[in-house]
Design a protein around this motif. Structure first.
Motif, mmCIF file in Angstrom:
data_model
loop_
_atom_site.group_PDB
_atom_site.id
_atom_site.type_symbol
_atom_site.label_atom_id
_atom_site.label_comp_id
_atom_site.label_asym_id
_atom_site.label_seq_id
_atom_site.Cartn_x
_atom_site.Cartn_y
_atom_site.Cartn_z
ATOM 1 N N ARG A 216 0.828 -1.205 0.000
ATOM 2 C CA ARG A 216 0.000 0.000 0.000
ATOM 3 C C ARG A 216 0.874 1.272 0.000
ATOM 4 O O ARG A 216 0.859 2.050 0.948
ATOM 5 C CB ARG A 216 -0.932 0.010 1.198
ATOM 6 N N PRO A 217 1.624 1.478 -1.061
ATOM 7 C CA PRO A 217 2.536 2.640 -1.097
ATOM 8 C C PRO A 217 1.802 3.975 -1.062
ATOM 9 O O PRO A 217 2.362 4.976 -0.624
ATOM 10 C CB PRO A 217 3.279 2.451 -2.423
ATOM 11 N N GLU A 218 0.532 3.999 -1.524
ATOM 12 C CA GLU A 218 -0.207 5.259 -1.579
ATOM 13 C C GLU A 218 -0.544 5.810 -0.199
ATOM 14 O O GLU A 218 -1.005 6.953 -0.080
ATOM 15 C CB GLU A 218 -1.498 5.089 -2.382
ATOM 16 N N SER A 219 -0.327 5.020 0.862
ATOM 17 C CA SER A 219 -0.610 5.507 2.210
ATOM 18 C C SER A 219 0.529 6.356 2.776
ATOM 19 O O SER A 219 0.414 6.879 3.888
ATOM 20 C CB SER A 219 -0.909 4.336 3.154
ATOM 21 N N HIS A 220 1.620 6.477 2.026
ATOM 22 C CA HIS A 220 2.729 7.369 2.401
ATOM 23 C C HIS A 220 3.259 7.069 3.802
ATOM 24 O O HIS A 220 3.351 7.951 4.659
ATOM 25 C CB HIS A 220 2.295 8.832 2.293
ATOM 26 N N TRP A 221 3.637 5.828 4.014
ATOM 27 C CA TRP A 221 4.116 5.397 5.322
ATOM 28 C C TRP A 221 5.586 5.738 5.571
ATOM 29 O O TRP A 221 6.083 5.627 6.682
ATOM 30 C CB TRP A 221 3.934 3.890 5.489
ATOM 31 N N GLY A 222 6.322 6.133 4.536
ATOM 32 C CA GLY A 222 7.737 6.434 4.698
ATOM 33 C C GLY A 222 8.553 5.908 3.537
ATOM 34 O O GLY A 222 8.075 5.904 2.389
ATOM 35 N N ASP B 103 8.547 11.656 5.405
ATOM 36 C CA ASP B 103 7.450 11.594 4.441
ATOM 37 C C ASP B 103 8.047 11.303 3.065
ATOM 38 O O ASP B 103 8.892 12.052 2.575
ATOM 39 C CB ASP B 103 6.705 12.931 4.438
ATOM 40 N N ASN B 104 7.625 10.225 2.425
ATOM 41 C CA ASN B 104 8.205 9.867 1.128
ATOM 42 C C ASN B 104 8.002 10.957 0.082
ATOM 43 O O ASN B 104 8.816 11.123 -0.836
ATOM 44 C CB ASN B 104 7.626 8.546 0.610
ATOM 45 N N ARG B 105 6.937 11.744 0.218
ATOM 46 C CA ARG B 105 6.696 12.835 -0.730
ATOM 47 C C ARG B 105 7.714 13.951 -0.556
ATOM 48 O O ARG B 105 8.147 14.582 -1.528
ATOM 49 C CB ARG B 105 5.268 13.364 -0.555
ATOM 50 N N VAL B 106 8.114 14.206 0.694
ATOM 51 C CA VAL B 106 9.138 15.214 0.966
ATOM 52 C C VAL B 106 10.483 14.734 0.427
ATOM 53 O O VAL B 106 11.201 15.477 -0.258
ATOM 54 C CB VAL B 106 9.219 15.490 2.479
ATOM 55 N N LEU B 107 10.822 13.488 0.715
ATOM 56 C CA LEU B 107 12.070 12.906 0.204
ATOM 57 C C LEU B 107 12.088 12.930 -1.318
ATOM 58 O O LEU B 107 13.090 13.318 -1.942
ATOM 59 C CB LEU B 107 12.223 11.476 0.707
ATOM 60 N N SER B 108 10.993 12.531 -1.923
ATOM 61 C CA SER B 108 10.906 12.464 -3.378
ATOM 62 C C SER B 108 11.127 13.832 -4.017
ATOM 63 O O SER B 108 11.909 13.976 -4.962
ATOM 64 C CB SER B 108 9.549 11.895 -3.795
ATOM 65 N N ARG B 109 10.457 14.853 -3.493
ATOM 66 C CA ARG B 109 10.586 16.183 -4.070
ATOM 67 C C ARG B 109 11.990 16.739 -3.860
ATOM 68 O O ARG B 109 12.537 17.409 -4.739
ATOM 69 C CB ARG B 109 9.549 17.126 -3.474
ATOM 70 N N ALA B 110 12.586 16.457 -2.703
ATOM 71 C CA ALA B 110 13.943 16.948 -2.462
ATOM 72 C C ALA B 110 14.920 16.332 -3.455
ATOM 73 O O ALA B 110 15.726 17.041 -4.076
ATOM 74 C CB ALA B 110 14.361 16.624 -1.027
ATOM 75 N N VAL C 180 18.324 4.749 -1.284
ATOM 76 C CA VAL C 180 16.966 4.844 -0.743
ATOM 77 C C VAL C 180 15.986 4.400 -1.819
ATOM 78 O O VAL C 180 16.225 4.570 -3.018
ATOM 79 C CB VAL C 180 16.624 6.274 -0.270
ATOM 80 N N CYS C 181 14.881 3.825 -1.383
ATOM 81 C CA CYS C 181 13.838 3.342 -2.282
ATOM 82 C C CYS C 181 12.509 3.886 -1.753
ATOM 83 O O CYS C 181 12.217 3.741 -0.558
ATOM 84 C CB CYS C 181 13.834 1.819 -2.318
ATOM 85 N N TYR C 182 11.718 4.497 -2.613
ATOM 86 C CA TYR C 182 10.518 5.182 -2.155
ATOM 87 C C TYR C 182 9.477 5.237 -3.271
ATOM 88 O O TYR C 182 9.778 5.060 -4.457
ATOM 89 C CB TYR C 182 10.870 6.604 -1.705
ATOM 90 N N TRP C 183 8.244 5.488 -2.860
ATOM 91 C CA TRP C 183 7.130 5.634 -3.794
ATOM 92 C C TRP C 183 7.064 7.086 -4.243
ATOM 93 O O TRP C 183 6.964 8.000 -3.429
ATOM 94 C CB TRP C 183 5.824 5.225 -3.117
ATOM 95 N N GLN C 184 7.106 7.294 -5.580
ATOM 96 C CA GLN C 184 7.118 8.644 -6.127
ATOM 97 C C GLN C 184 5.792 8.927 -6.849
ATOM 98 O O GLN C 184 5.755 9.121 -8.061
ATOM 99 C CB GLN C 184 8.288 8.836 -7.086
ATOM 100 N N GLY C 185 4.707 8.894 -6.116
ATOM 101 C CA GLY C 185 3.419 9.267 -6.684
ATOM 102 C C GLY C 185 2.742 8.181 -7.471
ATOM 103 O O GLY C 185 1.611 7.800 -7.179
ATOM 104 N N THR C 186 3.401 7.645 -8.480
ATOM 105 C CA THR C 186 2.798 6.616 -9.334
ATOM 106 C C THR C 186 3.693 5.392 -9.516
ATOM 107 O O THR C 186 3.266 4.414 -10.115
ATOM 108 C CB THR C 186 2.489 7.191 -10.732
ATOM 109 N N ARG C 187 4.924 5.448 -9.013
ATOM 110 C CA ARG C 187 5.847 4.344 -9.250
ATOM 111 C C ARG C 187 6.913 4.318 -8.172
ATOM 112 O O ARG C 187 7.119 5.294 -7.449
ATOM 113 C CB ARG C 187 6.514 4.486 -10.626
ATOM 114 N N TRP C 188 7.593 3.168 -8.069
ATOM 115 C CA TRP C 188 8.720 3.046 -7.164
ATOM 116 C C TRP C 188 9.967 3.641 -7.816
ATOM 117 O O TRP C 188 10.142 3.576 -9.035
ATOM 118 C CB TRP C 188 8.982 1.586 -6.824
ATOM 119 N N LYS C 189 10.811 4.202 -7.011
ATOM 120 C CA LYS C 189 12.065 4.757 -7.513
ATOM 121 C C LYS C 189 13.140 4.535 -6.462
ATOM 122 O O LYS C 189 12.863 4.488 -5.266
ATOM 123 C CB LYS C 189 11.925 6.260 -7.793
#
Length: 283
Positions: A81-87, A123-130, A149-158
């Motif tokens: 459930r990556p869309e829940s932004h757990w980290g 927050d994965n969204r903060v990490l992703s944008r940075a 690091v591995c994280y969910w970037q909105g629509t995909r893993w990166k």
């Protein structure tokens, strides 16, 4: 997209002899945190906010959990459930869990008292944008000991690799603090920082308010008012919070915006009038 990619990343880094960990935004992940705590050794996890200036928010703050196997069931549950932004996930040199926590403790509080704020690195969204905005040469100071690091970037893993993992000083002007935040994240950051100010500076008054009404509802109403008036500066928000803590009565007429008054003029006038009517008495 299937969930095979993060498992592949985890397997590759385990094969390389790296330690694996999850940076968990535990505010909305109570059950997940409890599951990790139940199945982790004492040396496998740390609270980032624990034993810091933000320890009053420890229960809602990030935890870092190390784990041994790429198919760890608690991690697999998060990956579904990556869309829940757990980290997000990180790989580290062996024995570096504390160094990662220490790295983020040095970066989690920004600004100076009394206008400090918490940087939501977990927050994965903060990490992703940075990582999207930072130049490659800024990655080491941002990621510290993390090898990758591995994280969910909105629509995909990166995943992103750190070109120079290790201990790095905090830059005088960190570039990651210049990254613009989308509105929902900015509003959530303002809510958390306002909550922290109230707990740290006005605990008794905040507790008394909570006995009379829902504190979360009250706080959101104050933030909405600050948004309406465009009082965005930390000092403006703290002034509004502390003034609304004084009384639950409706605001006096002088608080309302006058025709042609810009936000700074409005704030300066209200602050001056409030100081006059209250005799400059502290909260």
């Amino acid at each position: 997209m299937t969930q095979t990619y993060p498992h592949q990343w985890l397997s590759e880094h385990q094969h390389l002899g790296h330690s694996l960990c999850v940076v968990l935004d535990s505010e909305n992940e109570g059950p997940a945190r409890q599951a990790f705590l139940k199945n982790s050794r004492p040396d496998q996890y740390l609270s980032v906010y624990g034993q810091t200036e933000a320890s009053d928010l420890n229960d809602a703050g990030p935890f870092v959990f190390g784990f041994d196997q790429p198919d760890d069931p608690n991690v697999s549950e998060l990956l579904r459930r990556p869309e829940s932004h757990w980290g997000w996930l990180a790989s580290l040199p062996k024995g570096s869990l504390f160094r990662l926590v220490e790295h983020w403790r040095e970066r989690m509080i920004v600004g100076t008292r009394p206008h400090q704020a918490l940087y939501r690195f977990h927050d994965n969204r903060v990490l992703s944008r940075a990582l999207e905005h930072l130049p490659l040469e800024a990655y080491p100071a941002y990621l510290g000991p993390a090898i990758s690091v591995c994280y969910w970037q909105g629509t995909r893993w990166k995943n992103v690799d750190n070109p120079a993992p290790g201990k790095h000083p905090v830059p005088d002007s960190p570039l990651w603090l210049e990254v613009p935040f989308p509105r929902p994240q900015a509003m959530e950051a303002r809510r958390l920082n306002a909550h922290r100010i109230l707990l740290a500076e006005h605990l008794q008054a905040y507790a008394e308010l909570a006995e009379q009404q829902a504190a979360d509802t009250w706080l959101q109403s104050v933030l909405d008012l600050a948004e309406t008036w465009n009082w965005q500066a930390p000092g403006q928000l703290e002034f509004l919070l502390t003034q609304r803590l004084r009384t639950l009565e409706p605001m006096p007429p002088y608080w309302h915006v006058r025709p042609g008054e810009d936000p700074d003029e409005h704030f300066d006038r209200v602050r001056s009038m409030a100081d006059f009517w209250q005799g400059g008495a502290p909260l």
